[in-house]
Design a protein around this motif. Sequence first.
Motif, short mmCIF file in Angstrom:
data_model
loop_
_atom_site.label_atom_id
_atom_site.label_comp_id
_atom_site.label_asym_id
_atom_site.label_seq_id
_atom_site.Cartn_x
_atom_site.Cartn_y
_atom_site.Cartn_z
N LEU A 44 -27.37 27.73 8.76
CA LEU A 44 -28.76 27.36 8.59
C LEU A 44 -29.05 26.05 9.33
N LYS A 132 -29.18 28.65 -1.04
CA LYS A 132 -30.09 29.21 -0.03
C LYS A 132 -30.93 30.35 -0.61
N GLU A 133 -30.29 31.21 -1.38
CA GLU A 133 -31.01 32.34 -1.97
C GLU A 133 -32.06 31.86 -2.97
N ARG A 136 -34.92 30.25 -1.08
CA ARG A 136 -35.66 31.26 -0.30
C ARG A 136 -36.74 31.94 -1.15
N ILE A 157 -34.88 26.17 4.71
CA ILE A 157 -34.67 27.50 4.17
C ILE A 157 -35.96 28.31 4.21
N ARG A 158 -37.05 27.67 3.86
CA ARG A 158 -38.34 28.39 3.85
C ARG A 158 -38.83 28.67 5.26
N LYS A 160 -36.88 29.44 7.74
CA LYS A 160 -36.03 30.53 8.24
C LYS A 160 -36.31 31.85 7.54
N SER A 161 -37.00 31.80 6.40
CA SER A 161 -37.25 33.03 5.62
C SER A 161 -38.39 33.84 6.18
#
Length: 161
Positions: A44, A132-133, A136, A157-158, A160-161
């Motif tokens: 990430l 991360k999960e 997300r 993280i957000r 990349k989601s």
Amino acid sequence: MRIGVCPGSFDPVSNGHLDIFLRSSKMFDLVIAAVFHNPNKKPLFTMEERVDMLTLATQGIPNIKVDSFSGLLNDYVRRQNSTFIVRGLRALSDFEYEFQRALLIKKIDPDMETIFMMTSSDYSFISSSGIKELARFGGPITGLVPACLEEKIVKRIREKS
């Protein structure tokens, strides 16, 4: 000087990692938190970002150095003038995986020692993939990652989601 090397991807660094660093710092004159480039993972954060985040998160540990490497772990540990690898364990499944890796390293470098350290029960459920999960899907990661990095981690993280 006794040097302990704590290798990992630290993507992202968690409070469980910090727990291992802090406790290791009481056993060694110097602890090296070494960010490993794993070609089998798609991180990430870049290597440089992970080094920067670890440096910020470990400011309160006086005898820690943050570094990065690729290649064989035992070769890196030797270049650091050490023979000690510190691995944090959360559960039995971690032990099985890490034990096999430690035996392989011992086979190719008999003087190398791997020290297994059980994480504090406060952090035994934390994993980078779990963080991360959770983030997300909008869940809170407060208390799971260093407070100084929480906003940066959630933002990435957000994105990349």
